[in-house]
Design an enzyme around this catalytic site. Sequence first.
Site, PDB file in Angstrom:
ATOM      1  N   HIS A 293     -11.425 -14.668 -94.785  1.00 15.24           N
ATOM      2  CA  HIS A 293     -12.466 -14.946 -93.793  1.00 15.24           C
ATOM      3  C   HIS A 293     -13.397 -16.088 -94.209  1.00 15.24           C
ATOM      4  O   HIS A 293     -13.666 -16.262 -95.391  1.00 15.24           O
ATOM      5  CB  HIS A 293     -13.346 -13.707 -93.580  1.00 15.24           C
ATOM      6  CG  HIS A 293     -12.593 -12.442 -93.357  1.00 15.24           C
ATOM      7  ND1 HIS A 293     -12.778 -11.312 -94.128  1.00 15.24           N
ATOM      8  CD2 HIS A 293     -11.627 -12.134 -92.455  1.00 15.24           C
ATOM      9  CE1 HIS A 293     -11.970 -10.347 -93.705  1.00 15.24           C
ATOM     10  NE2 HIS A 293     -11.257 -10.823 -92.695  1.00 15.24           N
TER      11      HIS A 293
ATOM     12  N   HIS B  38     -17.174 -16.976 -94.240  1.00  5.87           N
ATOM     13  CA  HIS B  38     -18.438 -16.250 -94.193  1.00  5.87           C
ATOM     14  C   HIS B  38     -19.582 -17.201 -93.863  1.00  5.87           C
ATOM     15  O   HIS B  38     -19.452 -18.422 -93.981  1.00  5.87           O
ATOM     16  CB  HIS B  38     -18.675 -15.524 -95.515  1.00  5.87           C
ATOM     17  CG  HIS B  38     -17.868 -14.264 -95.647  1.00  5.87           C
ATOM     18  ND1 HIS B  38     -18.425 -13.044 -95.937  1.00  5.87           N
ATOM     19  CD2 HIS B  38     -16.527 -14.043 -95.507  1.00  5.87           C
ATOM     20  CE1 HIS B  38     -17.467 -12.118 -95.973  1.00  5.87           C
ATOM     21  NE2 HIS B  38     -16.314 -12.695 -95.733  1.00  5.87           N
TER      22      HIS B  38
ATOM     23  N   HIS C 258     -19.263 -12.220 -92.058  1.00 11.19           N
ATOM     24  CA  HIS C 258     -18.347 -13.172 -91.440  1.00 11.19           C
ATOM     25  C   HIS C 258     -19.116 -14.173 -90.586  1.00 11.19           C
ATOM     26  O   HIS C 258     -20.131 -13.829 -89.967  1.00 11.19           O
ATOM     27  CB  HIS C 258     -17.338 -12.454 -90.541  1.00 11.19           C
ATOM     28  CG  HIS C 258     -16.433 -11.512 -91.263  1.00 11.19           C
ATOM     29  ND1 HIS C 258     -15.487 -10.747 -90.626  1.00 11.19           N
ATOM     30  CD2 HIS C 258     -16.315 -11.216 -92.579  1.00 11.19           C
ATOM     31  CE1 HIS C 258     -14.835 -10.013 -91.517  1.00 11.19           C
ATOM     32  NE2 HIS C 258     -15.330 -10.285 -92.712  1.00 11.19           N
TER      33      HIS C 258
ATOM     34  N   HIS D  13     -15.407  -8.010 -84.641  1.00  6.16           N
ATOM     35  CA  HIS D  13     -14.333  -8.523 -85.490  1.00  6.16           C
ATOM     36  C   HIS D  13     -12.983  -8.331 -84.804  1.00  6.16           C
ATOM     37  O   HIS D  13     -12.774  -7.373 -84.067  1.00  6.16           O
ATOM     38  CB  HIS D  13     -14.363  -7.753 -86.817  1.00  6.16           C
ATOM     39  CG  HIS D  13     -13.248  -8.088 -87.757  1.00  6.16           C
ATOM     40  ND1 HIS D  13     -13.133  -9.316 -88.364  1.00  6.16           N
ATOM     41  CD2 HIS D  13     -12.198  -7.350 -88.202  1.00  6.16           C
ATOM     42  CE1 HIS D  13     -12.061  -9.318 -89.149  1.00  6.16           C
ATOM     43  NE2 HIS D  13     -11.486  -8.140 -89.061  1.00  6.16           N
TER      44      HIS D  13
ATOM     45  N   HIS E  30     -14.577 -12.905 -84.515  1.00  2.00           N
ATOM     46  CA  HIS E  30     -15.521 -13.793 -85.194  1.00  2.00           C
ATOM     47  C   HIS E  30     -14.871 -15.164 -85.348  1.00  2.00           C
ATOM     48  O   HIS E  30     -13.648 -15.266 -85.508  1.00  2.00           O
ATOM     49  CB  HIS E  30     -15.852 -13.261 -86.588  1.00  2.00           C
ATOM     50  CG  HIS E  30     -16.437 -11.889 -86.594  1.00  2.00           C
ATOM     51  ND1 HIS E  30     -16.396 -11.070 -87.707  1.00  2.00           N
ATOM     52  CD2 HIS E  30     -17.097 -11.194 -85.628  1.00  2.00           C
ATOM     53  CE1 HIS E  30     -16.999  -9.932 -87.437  1.00  2.00           C
ATOM     54  NE2 HIS E  30     -17.429  -9.968 -86.188  1.00  2.00           N
TER      55      HIS E  30
ATOM     56  N   ASP F 231     -12.827 -15.163 -88.510  1.00  2.00           N
ATOM     57  CA  ASP F 231     -11.720 -14.215 -88.668  1.00  2.00           C
ATOM     58  C   ASP F 231     -10.384 -14.948 -88.789  1.00  2.00           C
ATOM     59  O   ASP F 231      -9.787 -15.335 -87.777  1.00  2.00           O
ATOM     60  CB  ASP F 231     -11.668 -13.256 -87.478  1.00  2.00           C
ATOM     61  CG  ASP F 231     -12.774 -12.231 -87.492  1.00  2.00           C
ATOM     62  OD1 ASP F 231     -13.413 -12.067 -88.542  1.00  2.00           O
ATOM     63  OD2 ASP F 231     -12.996 -11.586 -86.445  1.00  2.00           O
TER      64      ASP F 231
ATOM     65  N   HIS G 187     -10.501 -11.032 -99.710  1.00  2.00           N
ATOM     66  CA  HIS G 187     -10.855  -9.645 -99.998  1.00  2.00           C
ATOM     67  C   HIS G 187      -9.756  -8.937-100.797  1.00  2.00           C
ATOM     68  O   HIS G 187      -8.598  -9.358-100.797  1.00  2.00           O
ATOM     69  CB  HIS G 187     -11.121  -8.898 -98.692  1.00  2.00           C
ATOM     70  CG  HIS G 187     -12.387  -9.335 -98.023  1.00  2.00           C
ATOM     71  ND1 HIS G 187     -13.584  -8.677 -98.178  1.00  2.00           N
ATOM     72  CD2 HIS G 187     -12.640 -10.403 -97.215  1.00  2.00           C
ATOM     73  CE1 HIS G 187     -14.519  -9.298 -97.478  1.00  2.00           C
ATOM     74  NE2 HIS G 187     -13.977 -10.354 -96.886  1.00  2.00           N
TER      75      HIS G 187
ATOM     76  N   ARG H 189     -14.787  -8.091-102.391  1.00  2.00           N
ATOM     77  CA  ARG H 189     -14.476  -9.525-102.354  1.00  2.00           C
ATOM     78  C   ARG H 189     -13.800  -9.940-103.666  1.00  2.00           C
ATOM     79  O   ARG H 189     -14.414  -9.900-104.725  1.00  2.00           O
ATOM     80  CB  ARG H 189     -15.755 -10.311-102.084  1.00  2.00           C
ATOM     81  CG  ARG H 189     -16.409  -9.845-100.787  1.00  2.00           C
ATOM     82  CD  ARG H 189     -17.751 -10.481-100.484  1.00  2.00           C
ATOM     83  NE  ARG H 189     -18.294  -9.906 -99.253  1.00  2.00           N
ATOM     84  CZ  ARG H 189     -19.313 -10.401 -98.567  1.00  2.00           C
ATOM     85  NH1 ARG H 189     -19.929 -11.505 -98.992  1.00  2.00           N
ATOM     86  NH2 ARG H 189     -19.719  -9.822 -97.453  1.00  2.00           N
TER      87      ARG H 189
END
Length: 208
Positions: free
Chosen positions: A72, A74, A89, A97, A106, A109, A146, A169
């Site tokens: 993602h 951020h 995000h 999401h 998002h 995403d 992640h 993360r």
Amino acid sequence: MQFQTILIPLFIAFCVAAVQCKDDVPTIAVAYVEGSGGKVKGNITFTQAACGQNVLIRVYVTGLSKGLHGFHVHEKGDLTNGCASTGGHFNPDKVNHGAPADNVRHVGDLGNIKANDDGIVDTTFHDAIINLSGEFSIIGRGLVIHEGEDDLGKGGNSDSLKTGNAGNRAACGVIGINQLGNGSVSVMAGSWKIVAILCSLLLLRKMM
């Protein structure tokens, strides 16, 4: 006076166009990502051939566990407290999401990337929503990999609609410009409107 009335909107349009997109040179952005222990690391390249076109994403990362990992953009390009500083995000529209191909998602995403048996991700794909200029520009924002799989908003709980339940993360970095093409706005995202207004006011003053 009628001549001035015709010219003023033409000059205004010219000012706006001067800070918007041209399609000659691709824009390239890069992010070096690394985990807190240094095991997970890699390079991600974003290439946009022309304004408004899909962004090509090239991912090469090592040190991950085998399988799918949420991937993602951020909201913050801040690593002062490690990956936690990158915030949530990138979601300027304040929606739920979702998966990369979903109508509601998002901006940040980007789904999942898949590590092989050796923990390596070596893949290329496109995204139609992120941008390297303008309103949805990802330049200067955080990029996070992640530890777990992103359920793409289909997990049936509130966290799924926020984070995809992708877990902790594993690695992160900041997306920065490598090559600024003519397809990019030469000022910060969103600022072209301010520039256009100022330009218009100056022109109006000259025509008075």
